[in-house]
Every structure is written in C-alpha cells, then in structure tokens.
Write a protein that holds these residues in place. Structure first.
Motif, PDB file in Angstrom:
ATOM      1  N   GLY A  68      -6.219   2.696  -2.003  1.00 37.94           N
ATOM      2  CA  GLY A  68      -5.039   2.489  -2.829  1.00 37.94           C
ATOM      3  C   GLY A  68      -5.302   1.674  -4.066  1.00 37.94           C
ATOM      4  N   PRO A 101      -6.492  13.746  -3.515  1.00 43.07           N
ATOM      5  CA  PRO A 101      -5.913  12.736  -2.608  1.00 43.07           C
ATOM      6  C   PRO A 101      -6.966  11.880  -1.912  1.00 43.07           C
ATOM      7  N   ALA A 160      -1.522  11.343  -6.101  1.00 43.52           N
ATOM      8  CA  ALA A 160      -2.794  11.918  -6.553  1.00 43.52           C
ATOM      9  C   ALA A 160      -2.553  12.971  -7.630  1.00 43.52           C
ATOM     10  N   LEU A 197      -7.871   8.553  -3.586  1.00 37.56           N
ATOM     11  CA  LEU A 197      -6.978   7.426  -3.352  1.00 37.56           C
ATOM     12  C   LEU A 197      -7.244   6.801  -2.002  1.00 37.56           C
ATOM     13  N   GLN A 198      -7.513   7.627  -1.010  1.00 39.25           N
ATOM     14  CA  GLN A 198      -7.807   7.104   0.317  1.00 39.25           C
ATOM     15  C   GLN A 198      -9.128   6.354   0.326  1.00 39.25           C
ATOM     16  N   VAL A 232       0.884   7.241   3.687  1.00 35.67           N
ATOM     17  CA  VAL A 232       0.106   8.479   3.711  1.00 35.67           C
ATOM     18  C   VAL A 232       0.901   9.659   3.153  1.00 35.67           C
ATOM     19  N   SER A 285       0.847  -1.186   0.000  1.00 34.84           N
ATOM     20  CA  SER A 285       0.000   0.000   0.000  1.00 34.84           C
ATOM     21  C   SER A 285       0.886   1.240   0.000  1.00 34.84           C
ATOM     22  N   VAL A 286       0.302   2.353  -0.356  1.00 33.63           N
ATOM     23  CA  VAL A 286       1.028   3.614  -0.413  1.00 33.63           C
ATOM     24  C   VAL A 286       0.974   4.262   0.965  1.00 33.63           C
ATOM     25  N   ILE A 334       0.682   9.917  -0.748  1.00 32.41           N
ATOM     26  CA  ILE A 334      -0.619  10.073  -1.405  1.00 32.41           C
ATOM     27  C   ILE A 334      -0.746  11.390  -2.176  1.00 32.41           C
TER      28      ILE A 334
END
Length: 61
Positions: free
Chosen positions: A60, A52, A45, A55-56, A38, A35-36, A41
């Motif tokens: 992800g 952003p 994005a 994406l949250q 925080v 996962s990316v 992000i």
C-alpha cells in the motif's frame, strides 16, 4: 502509494475519483495511517495505471 501516484501522474483528486474513494481516507492511506482493503485494490490500481499486484507488493505504499 504516494510514489506510485506521482509516477503515474494523476492528481490526488483524480486518483480518488477514479478509485471511488473518499479524499480524506486516500490522504491517510498515502500517509500510511490506514491501509487499503483488498476489495479496493483493483479500482485503485486502475486509477494509478498499475497492476493490482504492484500495490500488494508495496504493502500500500
């Protein structure tokens, strides 16, 4: 995340460069292996041309 990148249009290489990420890590993020974090992000994005929060909201994906 793969669907977002494809919809946004940049190639994987362009998205990776714009987000300042390693290509192999980005590939694993798209495959849901990693996962990316925080802190990455916002750059990701921006590279994808999305907010952003999007994406949250997708976790992800």
């Amino acid at each position: 995340m793969l669907a977002l990148r494809r919809r946004a249009g940049p190639t994987r290489t362009a998205a990776v460069q714009a987000a300042g990420m390693d290509r192999s890590f980005h590939t694993e993020v798209e495959a849901a292996v990693h996962s990316v974090s925080v802190d990455r992000i916002p750059a990701l994005a921006e590279a994808l041309g999305v907010q952003p929060e999007l994406l949250q909201d997708h976790g992800g994906e």
